[in-house]
Design a protein around this motif. Structure first.
Motif, PDB file in Angstrom:
ATOM      1  N   LEU A   1      27.216 -19.092  24.728  1.00  0.00           N
ATOM      2  CA  LEU A   1      25.990 -19.346  25.468  1.00  0.00           C
ATOM      3  C   LEU A   1      25.852 -20.812  25.821  1.00  0.00           C
TER       4      LEU A   1
ATOM      5  N   LYS B   1      30.418 -25.940  23.559  1.00  0.00           N
ATOM      6  CA  LYS B   1      31.810 -25.691  23.979  1.00  0.00           C
ATOM      7  C   LYS B   1      32.476 -26.968  24.498  1.00  0.00           C
ATOM      8  N   THR B   2      31.762 -27.663  25.411  1.00  0.00           N
ATOM      9  CA  THR B   2      32.345 -28.897  25.960  1.00  0.00           C
ATOM     10  C   THR B   2      32.484 -29.939  24.854  1.00  0.00           C
ATOM     11  N   SER B   3      31.526 -29.955  23.938  1.00  0.00           N
ATOM     12  CA  SER B   3      31.619 -30.890  22.811  1.00  0.00           C
ATOM     13  C   SER B   3      32.862 -30.591  21.986  1.00  0.00           C
TER      14      SER B   3
ATOM     15  N   TYR C   1      32.279 -37.571  20.260  1.00  0.00           N
ATOM     16  CA  TYR C   1      31.117 -36.673  20.292  1.00  0.00           C
ATOM     17  C   TYR C   1      29.929 -37.404  20.911  1.00  0.00           C
TER      18      TYR C   1
ATOM     19  N   GLU D   1      25.637 -36.826  22.140  1.00  0.00           N
ATOM     20  CA  GLU D   1      24.434 -35.975  22.186  1.00  0.00           C
ATOM     21  C   GLU D   1      24.059 -35.707  23.640  1.00  0.00           C
TER      22      GLU D   1
ATOM     23  N   MET E   1      24.912 -34.550  26.820  1.00  0.00           N
ATOM     24  CA  MET E   1      25.886 -33.730  27.539  1.00  0.00           C
ATOM     25  C   MET E   1      25.268 -33.108  28.780  1.00  0.00           C
TER      26      MET E   1
ATOM     27  N   PRO F   1      25.265 -29.855  31.244  1.00  0.00           N
ATOM     28  CA  PRO F   1      25.735 -28.450  31.230  1.00  0.00           C
ATOM     29  C   PRO F   1      26.909 -28.259  32.183  1.00  0.00           C
TER      30      PRO F   1
ATOM     31  N   GLY G   1      28.139 -21.653  30.183  1.00  0.00           N
ATOM     32  CA  GLY G   1      27.479 -20.594  29.420  1.00  0.00           C
ATOM     33  C   GLY G   1      26.178 -20.106  30.027  1.00  0.00           C
TER      34      GLY G   1
ATOM     35  N   LYS H   1      27.301 -26.287  14.890  1.00  0.00           N
ATOM     36  CA  LYS H   1      26.085 -27.025  14.497  1.00  0.00           C
ATOM     37  C   LYS H   1      25.659 -26.730  13.058  1.00  0.00           C
TER      38      LYS H   1
ATOM     39  N   LYS I   1      23.003 -28.688  11.103  1.00  0.00           N
ATOM     40  CA  LYS I   1      21.558 -28.462  11.175  1.00  0.00           C
ATOM     41  C   LYS I   1      21.109 -27.597   9.998  1.00  0.00           C
TER      42      LYS I   1
ATOM     43  N   SER J   1      31.083 -28.026  12.779  1.00  0.00           N
ATOM     44  CA  SER J   1      30.142 -28.974  13.377  1.00  0.00           C
ATOM     45  C   SER J   1      30.963 -29.948  14.217  1.00  0.00           C
ATOM     46  N   CYS J   2      30.696 -29.924  15.520  1.00  0.00           N
ATOM     47  CA  CYS J   2      31.379 -30.891  16.389  1.00  0.00           C
ATOM     48  C   CYS J   2      30.872 -32.285  16.060  1.00  0.00           C
ATOM     49  N   LYS J   3      29.604 -32.348  15.721  1.00  0.00           N
ATOM     50  CA  LYS J   3      28.974 -33.644  15.445  1.00  0.00           C
ATOM     51  C   LYS J   3      29.651 -34.358  14.268  1.00  0.00           C
TER      52      LYS J   3
HETATM   53  N1  LIG Z   1      23.614 -31.066  15.920  1.00  0.00           N
HETATM   54  C1  LIG Z   1      24.670 -30.733  16.670  1.00  0.00           C
HETATM   55  N2  LIG Z   1      24.590 -30.753  18.025  1.00  0.00           N
HETATM   56  C2  LIG Z   1      25.691 -30.408  18.733  1.00  0.00           C
HETATM   57  C3  LIG Z   1      26.911 -30.026  18.117  1.00  0.00           C
HETATM   58  N3  LIG Z   1      27.800 -29.712  19.093  1.00  0.00           N
HETATM   59  C4  LIG Z   1      27.178 -29.901  20.269  1.00  0.00           C
HETATM   60  N4  LIG Z   1      25.908 -30.319  20.061  1.00  0.00           N
HETATM   61  C5  LIG Z   1      24.917 -30.669  21.095  1.00  0.00           C
HETATM   62  O1  LIG Z   1      24.569 -29.506  21.833  1.00  0.00           O
HETATM   63  C6  LIG Z   1      24.287 -29.855  23.190  1.00  0.00           C
HETATM   64  C7  LIG Z   1      25.079 -28.996  24.149  1.00  0.00           C
HETATM   65  O2  LIG Z   1      26.458 -29.263  24.025  1.00  0.00           O
HETATM   66  P1  LIG Z   1      27.530 -28.848  25.152  1.00  0.00           P
HETATM   67  O3  LIG Z   1      28.864 -29.149  24.566  1.00  0.00           O
HETATM   68  O4  LIG Z   1      27.202 -29.423  26.454  1.00  0.00           O
HETATM   69  O5  LIG Z   1      27.281 -27.264  25.221  1.00  0.00           O
HETATM   70  P2  LIG Z   1      28.044 -26.187  26.148  1.00  0.00           P
HETATM   71  O6  LIG Z   1      28.278 -24.988  25.296  1.00  0.00           O
HETATM   72  O7  LIG Z   1      29.236 -26.817  26.771  1.00  0.00           O
HETATM   73  O8  LIG Z   1      26.936 -25.836  27.239  1.00  0.00           O
HETATM   74  P3  LIG Z   1      27.199 -25.227  28.737  1.00  0.00           P
HETATM   75  O9  LIG Z   1      28.206 -26.113  29.381  1.00  0.00           O
HETATM   76  O10 LIG Z   1      25.869 -25.265  29.411  1.00  0.00           O
HETATM   77  O11 LIG Z   1      27.679 -23.819  28.565  1.00  0.00           O
HETATM   78  C8  LIG Z   1      24.588 -31.359  23.341  1.00  0.00           C
HETATM   79  O12 LIG Z   1      23.386 -32.077  23.231  1.00  0.00           O
HETATM   80  C9  LIG Z   1      25.474 -31.649  22.135  1.00  0.00           C
HETATM   81  O13 LIG Z   1      25.367 -32.984  21.698  1.00  0.00           O
HETATM   82  C10 LIG Z   1      26.967 -30.034  16.673  1.00  0.00           C
HETATM   83  O14 LIG Z   1      27.972 -29.731  16.018  1.00  0.00           O
HETATM   84  N5  LIG Z   1      25.814 -30.397  16.012  1.00  0.00           N
END
Ligand SMILES: Nc1nc2c(ncn2[C@@H]2O[C@H](COP(=O)(O)OP(=O)(O)OP(=O)(O)O)[C@@H](O)[C@H]2O)c(=O)[nH]1
Ligand SMILES: [Mg+2]
Length: 219
Positions: A27, A32-34, A44, A46, A48, A50, A73, A165, A168, A197-199
């Protein structure tokens, strides 16, 4: 790793290039991109944007080249998931755990937040989090994955489910995720699940290890 083993690996890499193609679905806001960024560069952010449509990125790990299809997503992009999952070596289904600390039905309410991302009406559905209606939405979310896996074109493709994540406090446990998404009922393919956790780069090594293990020989 011993010197001899490193030498053997180097020698192997000269002759046995491995490659894999991977579709990253899940979703919007799941991370995913992270994940692509963390795998590719360790970086990494915050902040990002979409993903619109999809991005393709090639990442090399040792002698394995991974071609990553990072799919958008948002609801309007989900219809192309199947197309980009055909003929890949593995599907990675990425989840987001975010939102609020629920009062009851911890896992289900958390997943309802995830469902709200599907609809793209986050603010509206957020209000239904402790409402029974959200449990219906949970089954829709589970349905998304099972629906995709039921496509004949995707038969047998291994599935890696990632609960992202986990840094969290409201993150689901692995057991809750497994139960909520009905992973035990998937018996026609290999299914693996990691909580990441990508973070904080938690368990990213295990993800890469799994990917490398599932790559296939080029020559
Ligand atoms: N706390 C936390 N936030 C995260 C983590 N991974 C990603 N995020 C945050 O989640 C948000 C969305 O991350 P994206 O990587 O853009 O998500 P995506 O799945 O690619 O979204 P779409 O491209 O719209 O499908 C960003 O603000 C990231 O910083 C994590 O492991 N922990
Ligand atoms: Mg993205």
């Amino acid at each position: 790793m011993g010197l001899w083993e490193a030498f053997l690996n180097w020698l192997r890499s000269l002759f046995f290039k491995q490659e894999m193609e991977l579709s990253l679905i899940g979703l919007q806001n799941a991370g995913k991109t992270s994940l692509v960024n963390v795998i590719a560069t360790g970086g990494y952010s915050e902040d990002m944007i979409p993903t619109v449509g999809f991005n393709m990125r090639k990442v090399t790990k040792g002698n394995v080249t991974i071609k990553l299809w990072d799919l958008g997503g948002q609801p309007r992009f989900r219809s192309m998931w199947e197309r980009y999952c055909r003929a890949v070596s593995a599907i990675v289904y990425d989840f987001v755990f975010m939102g609020f600390r629920p009062i009851r039905f911890f896992s289900q309410d958390s997943m309802a937040v995830l469902v709200s991302d599907i609809s793209g009406l986050f603010c509206v559905i957020k209000e239904y989090v402790v409402d029974a209606a959200d449990r219906d939405n949970l089954s829709i979310s589970k349905g998304e994955l099972h629906d995709l896996l039921s496509k004949p074109s995707l038969t047998g493709i291994p599935l890696l489910v990632l609960g992202n994540k986990i840094d969290k406090p409201e993150a689901l446990t692995k057991q809750s995720l497994t139960d909520a998404m009905g992973l035990k009922s998937i018996t026609d393919r290999e299914v693996c699940c990691y909580m990441i956790s990508c973070k904080n780069s938690t368990n990213i090594d295990s993800v890469i290890e799994w990917l490398v293990k599932h790559s296939r020989s080029k020559n």
